[in-house]
Write a protein that holds these residues in place. Structure first.
Motif, PDB file in Angstrom:
ATOM      1  N   ALA A  36       0.841  -1.186   0.000  1.00  0.00           N
ATOM      2  CA  ALA A  36       0.000   0.000   0.000  1.00  0.00           C
ATOM      3  C   ALA A  36       0.885   1.248   0.000  1.00  0.00           C
ATOM      4  CB  ALA A  36      -0.909   0.003   1.222  1.00  0.00           C
ATOM      5  N   LEU A  37       0.306   2.385  -0.372  1.00  0.00           N
ATOM      6  CA  LEU A  37       1.021   3.648  -0.379  1.00  0.00           C
ATOM      7  C   LEU A  37       1.334   4.064   1.056  1.00  0.00           C
ATOM      8  CD1 LEU A  37       1.996   5.942  -2.236  1.00  0.00           C
ATOM      9  CD2 LEU A  37      -0.231   7.002  -1.919  1.00  0.00           C
ATOM     10  N   SER A  38       2.604   4.409   1.315  1.00  0.00           N
ATOM     11  CA  SER A  38       3.008   4.791   2.670  1.00  0.00           C
ATOM     12  C   SER A  38       4.285   5.618   2.596  1.00  0.00           C
ATOM     13  CB  SER A  38       3.231   3.554   3.531  1.00  0.00           C
ATOM     14  OG  SER A  38       4.319   2.801   3.057  1.00  0.00           O
ATOM     15  N   LEU A  48      -0.782   5.645   3.853  1.00  0.00           N
ATOM     16  CA  LEU A  48      -1.502   6.763   3.250  1.00  0.00           C
ATOM     17  C   LEU A  48      -2.693   6.230   2.465  1.00  0.00           C
ATOM     18  CD1 LEU A  48       1.526   8.793   1.863  1.00  0.00           C
ATOM     19  CD2 LEU A  48       0.123   9.357   3.850  1.00  0.00           C
ATOM     20  N   ASN A  49      -3.814   6.932   2.561  1.00  0.00           N
ATOM     21  CA  ASN A  49      -5.018   6.564   1.829  1.00  0.00           C
ATOM     22  C   ASN A  49      -5.435   7.720   0.939  1.00  0.00           C
ATOM     23  OD1 ASN A  49      -5.355   4.034   3.223  1.00  0.00           O
ATOM     24  ND2 ASN A  49      -5.985   5.241   4.993  1.00  0.00           N
ATOM     25  N   LEU A  50      -5.780   7.410  -0.308  1.00  0.00           N
ATOM     26  CA  LEU A  50      -6.243   8.426  -1.252  1.00  0.00           C
ATOM     27  C   LEU A  50      -7.676   8.800  -0.922  1.00  0.00           C
ATOM     28  CD1 LEU A  50      -5.708  10.044  -3.856  1.00  0.00           C
ATOM     29  CD2 LEU A  50      -6.618   8.090  -5.115  1.00  0.00           C
ATOM     30  N   ARG A  51      -7.935  10.080  -0.798  1.00  0.00           N
ATOM     31  CA  ARG A  51      -9.301  10.564  -0.536  1.00  0.00           C
ATOM     32  C   ARG A  51     -10.012  10.738  -1.864  1.00  0.00           C
ATOM     33  NH1 ARG A  51      -9.983  14.449   3.959  1.00  0.00           N
ATOM     34  NH2 ARG A  51     -12.101  14.413   3.159  1.00  0.00           N
ATOM     35  N   ASN A  52     -11.197  10.181  -1.993  1.00  0.00           N
ATOM     36  CA  ASN A  52     -11.979  10.289  -3.221  1.00  0.00           C
ATOM     37  C   ASN A  52     -12.982  11.418  -3.179  1.00  0.00           C
ATOM     38  OD1 ASN A  52     -10.748   8.098  -4.482  1.00  0.00           O
ATOM     39  ND2 ASN A  52     -12.054   6.663  -3.386  1.00  0.00           N
ATOM     40  N   ASP A  53     -13.071  12.107  -2.052  1.00  0.00           N
ATOM     41  CA  ASP A  53     -14.066  13.170  -1.912  1.00  0.00           C
ATOM     42  C   ASP A  53     -13.445  14.563  -1.861  1.00  0.00           C
ATOM     43  OD1 ASP A  53     -12.875  12.652   0.552  1.00  0.00           O
ATOM     44  OD2 ASP A  53     -14.658  13.219   1.689  1.00  0.00           O
ATOM     45  N   GLU A 132      -3.474  26.245 -11.915  1.00  0.00           N
ATOM     46  CA  GLU A 132      -2.183  25.730 -12.359  1.00  0.00           C
ATOM     47  C   GLU A 132      -2.193  24.207 -12.399  1.00  0.00           C
ATOM     48  OE1 GLU A 132       2.432  25.853 -10.883  1.00  0.00           O
ATOM     49  OE2 GLU A 132       1.195  27.621 -10.601  1.00  0.00           O
ATOM     50  N   GLU A 133      -2.661  23.552 -11.300  1.00  0.00           N
ATOM     51  CA  GLU A 133      -2.684  22.097 -11.256  1.00  0.00           C
ATOM     52  C   GLU A 133      -3.636  21.612 -10.172  1.00  0.00           C
ATOM     53  OE1 GLU A 133       1.065  20.354 -10.054  1.00  0.00           O
ATOM     54  OE2 GLU A 133       1.466  22.052  -8.740  1.00  0.00           O
ATOM     55  N   THR A 134      -4.021  20.356 -10.306  1.00  0.00           N
ATOM     56  CA  THR A 134      -4.797  19.697  -9.260  1.00  0.00           C
ATOM     57  C   THR A 134      -3.927  18.601  -8.660  1.00  0.00           C
ATOM     58  OG1 THR A 134      -5.764  18.152 -10.825  1.00  0.00           O
ATOM     59  CG2 THR A 134      -7.030  20.144 -10.335  1.00  0.00           C
ATOM     60  N   LEU A 135      -4.120  18.348  -7.381  1.00  0.00           N
ATOM     61  CA  LEU A 135      -3.304  17.376  -6.661  1.00  0.00           C
ATOM     62  C   LEU A 135      -4.212  16.436  -5.874  1.00  0.00           C
ATOM     63  CD1 LEU A 135      -0.917  20.079  -5.189  1.00  0.00           C
ATOM     64  CD2 LEU A 135      -0.360  18.534  -7.059  1.00  0.00           C
ATOM     65  N   PRO A 136      -3.848  15.159  -5.761  1.00  0.00           N
ATOM     66  CA  PRO A 136      -4.635  14.262  -4.928  1.00  0.00           C
ATOM     67  C   PRO A 136      -4.416  14.588  -3.456  1.00  0.00           C
ATOM     68  CG  PRO A 136      -2.696  13.140  -5.732  1.00  0.00           C
ATOM     69  CD  PRO A 136      -2.721  14.485  -6.402  1.00  0.00           C
ATOM     70  N   VAL A 137      -5.367  14.248  -2.641  1.00  0.00           N
ATOM     71  CA  VAL A 137      -5.257  14.459  -1.192  1.00  0.00           C
ATOM     72  C   VAL A 137      -5.147  13.090  -0.537  1.00  0.00           C
ATOM     73  CG1 VAL A 137      -6.377  15.357   0.882  1.00  0.00           C
ATOM     74  CG2 VAL A 137      -6.539  16.607  -1.281  1.00  0.00           C
ATOM     75  N   LEU A 138      -4.137  12.942   0.280  1.00  0.00           N
ATOM     76  CA  LEU A 138      -3.896  11.691   0.989  1.00  0.00           C
ATOM     77  C   LEU A 138      -4.053  11.931   2.487  1.00  0.00           C
ATOM     78  CD1 LEU A 138      -0.606  10.773  -0.885  1.00  0.00           C
ATOM     79  CD2 LEU A 138      -2.872   9.881  -1.376  1.00  0.00           C
ATOM     80  N   ASN A 139      -4.497  10.892   3.209  1.00  0.00           N
ATOM     81  CA  ASN A 139      -4.525  11.010   4.676  1.00  0.00           C
ATOM     82  C   ASN A 139      -4.065   9.726   5.289  1.00  0.00           C
ATOM     83  OD1 ASN A 139      -6.775   9.369   4.329  1.00  0.00           O
ATOM     84  ND2 ASN A 139      -8.121  10.639   5.530  1.00  0.00           N
TER      85      ASN A 139
END
Length: 139
Positions: A36-38, A48-53, A132-139
């Motif tokens: 998993a992503l960490s 780390l978990n990708l937020r879909n919201d 300029e850009e969009t970025l994913p949010v991780l928690n």
């Protein structure tokens, strides 16, 4: 509140990665096909978990239209026209929320139960001339 604070922390870390200077060396998040992503902090693995919201948005360094900040312009643009896509629509004037993180960053939150994807939202946001850009949010 914890998610908001986590999102701010991750965004701030990514934004200031070049300014580490004399701070201890930090490890960048790395993906491996079987794990998993960490990231590692002093030898401890932090998942780390990708937020879909939620999506993070970085604005261009331009003068906003009128007296309205860029995050409010984005919120107005997204809620006035809505988000159109194949088999999915976020209707105009929904409770789509754009929260500022300083002058150049913002978090865009999808309404609970929205029938749209972050990919569709990302495409709509990237079409705005002041983004300029969009970025994913991780928690």
């Amino acid at each position: 509140m914890k998610r908001f604070v986590s999102a701010i922390l991750i965004t701030a870390c990514l934004w200031n990665i070049d300014n580490l200077g004399s701070r201890p060396q930090a490890s960048l998040a790395q993906t491996q096909p079987t794990e998993a992503l960490s990231y590692s902090f002093y030898g401890k693995q932090i998942p780390l978990n990708l937020r879909n919201d939620v999506l993070a948005v970085r604005f261009k360094a331009i003068q906003p239209r009128g007296n309205k900040p860029l995050y409010l312009q984005l919120q107005d643009d997204l809620t006035t026209r809505g988000i159109q896509g194949r088999g999915s629509t976020l209707q105009p004037n929904t409770n789509l929320q754009v929260d500022p993180l300083g002058n150049q960053l913002a978090l865009v939150r999808l309404p609970a139960g929205a029938r749209t994807s972050t990919r569709l939202l990302t495409n709509q946001i990237q079409q705005q001339p002041y983004v300029e850009e969009t970025l994913p949010v991780l928690n």
